[in-house]
Design a protein around this motif. Sequence first.
Motif, PDB file in Angstrom:
ATOM      1  N   GLY A 167       0.901  -1.333   0.186  1.00 51.36           N
ATOM      2  CA  GLY A 167       0.033  -0.049  -0.160  1.00 51.36           C
ATOM      3  C   GLY A 167       0.740   1.291  -0.065  1.00 51.36           C
ATOM      4  N   HIS A 168       0.138   2.579   0.436  1.00 47.81           N
ATOM      5  CA  HIS A 168       0.688   3.636   0.057  1.00 47.81           C
ATOM      6  C   HIS A 168       0.754   4.623   1.621  1.00 47.81           C
ATOM      7  N   ALA A 169       1.603   5.076   2.220  1.00 47.41           N
ATOM      8  CA  ALA A 169       1.550   5.858   3.469  1.00 47.41           C
ATOM      9  C   ALA A 169       0.949   7.168   3.118  1.00 47.41           C
ATOM     10  N   THR A 170      -0.152   7.705   3.720  1.00 48.40           N
ATOM     11  CA  THR A 170      -0.850   8.946   3.500  1.00 48.40           C
ATOM     12  C   THR A 170      -0.394   9.978   4.439  1.00 48.40           C
ATOM     13  N   GLY A 171       0.211   9.569   5.596  1.00 47.02           N
ATOM     14  CA  GLY A 171       0.746  10.449   6.378  1.00 47.02           C
ATOM     15  C   GLY A 171       1.277   9.715   7.681  1.00 47.02           C
ATOM     16  N   SER A 172       1.529  10.310   8.601  1.00 42.88           N
ATOM     17  CA  SER A 172       2.055   9.821  10.063  1.00 42.88           C
ATOM     18  C   SER A 172       1.468   8.390  10.243  1.00 42.88           C
ATOM     19  N   LEU A 173       2.081   7.355  10.092  1.00 37.78           N
ATOM     20  CA  LEU A 173       1.472   6.143  10.548  1.00 37.78           C
ATOM     21  C   LEU A 173       0.104   5.991  10.047  1.00 37.78           C
ATOM     22  N   THR A 174      -0.490   6.593   9.007  1.00 38.65           N
ATOM     23  CA  THR A 174      -1.511   6.240   8.183  1.00 38.65           C
ATOM     24  C   THR A 174      -1.594   5.907   6.774  1.00 38.65           C
ATOM     25  N   ALA A 175      -2.255   4.871   6.210  1.00 35.25           N
ATOM     26  CA  ALA A 175      -2.015   4.267   5.194  1.00 35.25           C
ATOM     27  C   ALA A 175      -3.234   3.798   4.479  1.00 35.25           C
ATOM     28  N   LYS A 176      -3.040   3.676   3.078  1.00 27.82           N
ATOM     29  CA  LYS A 176      -4.122   3.301   2.165  1.00 27.82           C
ATOM     30  C   LYS A 176      -3.743   1.990   1.499  1.00 27.82           C
ATOM     31  N   PHE A 177      -4.652   0.854   1.429  1.00 26.38           N
ATOM     32  CA  PHE A 177      -4.107  -0.578   0.829  1.00 26.38           C
ATOM     33  C   PHE A 177      -4.741  -0.643  -0.483  1.00 26.38           C
ATOM     34  N   THR A 178      -5.758   0.357  -0.998  1.00 26.12           N
ATOM     35  CA  THR A 178      -6.505  -0.091  -2.309  1.00 26.12           C
ATOM     36  C   THR A 178      -6.453   1.383  -3.152  1.00 26.12           C
ATOM     37  N   SER A 179      -6.260   1.153  -4.375  1.00 22.93           N
ATOM     38  CA  SER A 179      -6.530   2.310  -5.053  1.00 22.93           C
ATOM     39  C   SER A 179      -7.813   2.915  -5.140  1.00 22.93           C
ATOM     40  N   PRO A 180      -7.866   4.316  -5.719  1.00 21.84           N
ATOM     41  CA  PRO A 180      -6.463   4.929  -6.309  1.00 21.84           C
ATOM     42  C   PRO A 180      -5.933   5.447  -5.184  1.00 21.84           C
ATOM     43  N   TYR A 181      -4.314   5.872  -5.366  1.00 21.23           N
ATOM     44  CA  TYR A 181      -3.540   6.371  -4.419  1.00 21.23           C
ATOM     45  C   TYR A 181      -3.213   7.775  -4.827  1.00 21.23           C
ATOM     46  N   ALA A 182      -3.087   8.502  -3.628  1.00 20.32           N
ATOM     47  CA  ALA A 182      -3.058   9.942  -3.665  1.00 20.32           C
ATOM     48  C   ALA A 182      -1.795  10.426  -4.672  1.00 20.32           C
ATOM     49  N   ASN A 183      -0.500   9.853  -4.542  1.00 23.80           N
ATOM     50  CA  ASN A 183       0.647  10.262  -5.176  1.00 23.80           C
ATOM     51  C   ASN A 183       1.473   9.043  -5.281  1.00 23.80           C
TER      52      ASN A 183
ATOM     53  N   VAL B 196      14.728  -3.185  -2.462  1.00 22.91           N
ATOM     54  CA  VAL B 196      15.175  -1.730  -2.672  1.00 22.91           C
ATOM     55  C   VAL B 196      16.434  -1.447  -1.944  1.00 22.91           C
ATOM     56  N   THR B 197      17.267  -0.882  -2.345  1.00 23.23           N
ATOM     57  CA  THR B 197      18.491  -0.529  -1.597  1.00 23.23           C
ATOM     58  C   THR B 197      18.485   1.138  -1.264  1.00 23.23           C
ATOM     59  N   GLY B 198      18.585   1.476  -0.029  1.00 19.58           N
ATOM     60  CA  GLY B 198      18.542   2.673   0.429  1.00 19.58           C
ATOM     61  C   GLY B 198      19.260   2.887   1.949  1.00 19.58           C
ATOM     62  N   THR B 199      18.659   4.086   2.562  1.00 21.02           N
ATOM     63  CA  THR B 199      19.299   4.327   3.909  1.00 21.02           C
ATOM     64  C   THR B 199      18.095   3.798   4.850  1.00 21.02           C
ATOM     65  N   LEU B 200      18.192   3.298   5.901  1.00 24.93           N
ATOM     66  CA  LEU B 200      17.227   2.871   7.114  1.00 24.93           C
ATOM     67  C   LEU B 200      17.080   4.080   7.681  1.00 24.93           C
ATOM     68  N   GLY B 201      15.978   4.316   8.066  1.00 27.17           N
ATOM     69  CA  GLY B 201      15.684   5.470   9.156  1.00 27.17           C
ATOM     70  C   GLY B 201      14.199   5.845   8.770  1.00 27.17           C
ATOM     71  N   ALA B 202      13.512   6.409   9.833  1.00 24.89           N
ATOM     72  CA  ALA B 202      12.033   6.529   9.880  1.00 24.89           C
ATOM     73  C   ALA B 202      11.581   7.306   8.750  1.00 24.89           C
ATOM     74  N   TYR B 203      10.342   7.178   7.967  1.00 24.67           N
ATOM     75  CA  TYR B 203       9.913   7.887   7.088  1.00 24.67           C
ATOM     76  C   TYR B 203       8.168   7.863   7.228  1.00 24.67           C
ATOM     77  N   ASN B 204       7.470   9.273   7.265  1.00 26.31           N
ATOM     78  CA  ASN B 204       6.290   9.107   7.687  1.00 26.31           C
ATOM     79  C   ASN B 204       5.912   8.261   9.135  1.00 26.31           C
ATOM     80  N   SER B 205       6.909   8.612   9.896  1.00 26.30           N
ATOM     81  CA  SER B 205       6.779   7.741  11.245  1.00 26.30           C
ATOM     82  C   SER B 205       6.845   6.339  11.145  1.00 26.30           C
ATOM     83  N   TYR B 206       6.967   5.737  10.053  1.00 27.89           N
ATOM     84  CA  TYR B 206       7.002   4.186   9.999  1.00 27.89           C
ATOM     85  C   TYR B 206       8.712   3.975   9.936  1.00 27.89           C
ATOM     86  N   ALA B 207       8.729   2.664  10.276  1.00 24.50           N
ATOM     87  CA  ALA B 207      10.249   2.176   9.775  1.00 24.50           C
ATOM     88  C   ALA B 207      10.425   2.576   8.362  1.00 24.50           C
ATOM     89  N   GLY B 208      11.528   2.858   7.868  1.00 24.71           N
ATOM     90  CA  GLY B 208      11.544   3.138   6.513  1.00 24.71           C
ATOM     91  C   GLY B 208      12.841   3.082   5.686  1.00 24.71           C
TER      92      GLY B 208
END
Length: 204
Positions: free
Chosen positions: A77-93, A139-151
């Motif tokens: 799914g898609h994170a829509t904000g701080s610890l909020t998510a959407k799991f079905t389309s349409p997605y915001a961005n 995915v390869t990247g830097t570990l760190g919080a994003y939208n208050s999720y682990a990221g």
Amino acid sequence: MVDNPLSGNYEEEKASMKKAIWQHWTGAFLVFIMMATALLGPGSLSPVQAAAPLTVSQAIAAQSGGGTATVEGYIVGHATGSLTAKFTSPYANDFNFLIADSATEKTNAKLLDVQIPASYRSQYGLATNPNLVGQKVIVTGTLGAYNSYAGVKNPTSIALSSGTTNPDPDPGTTLPDGTGKKVLFDNSHAQTAGAADWALPWIS
């Protein structure tokens, strides 16, 4: 002073002996190299194995250490904000997607939010590619919080686990026998497209 005629012979014999010893050890070294080459020739050494990607749960546990990591998981799914998510389309961005160790996971504590850089948004953003939900990605990247999720932030690589880096957005695909055309289907059918998802030539 009388020259000793034996001294010249002694020096020559000494030089000859040194040369013989040198040739002996040089030959022995070359034989050793040849034997080592035969024993350790192509195929005799195991190939170096690349480190396996982290699971999502491992990446979540490693957040506090930061650093760069490669993580594999299912896009859920898609994170829509701080610890909020959407799991079905349409997605915001196209700015992020959430991954998990299970394709049906929705528990915040088990989700990893992946930031999508501008260069990857057309391929991996969910607003543009909602059909990616349910697919496995690396995915390869830097570990760190994003939208208050682990990221995973600032990824340098995003690819589908199958190795495909450019998913085909065109649902028009021929049937196995070469006839017909696959029609668009929603997220509930994304995993298993059955007979109802095909436009048959004799009724289209």
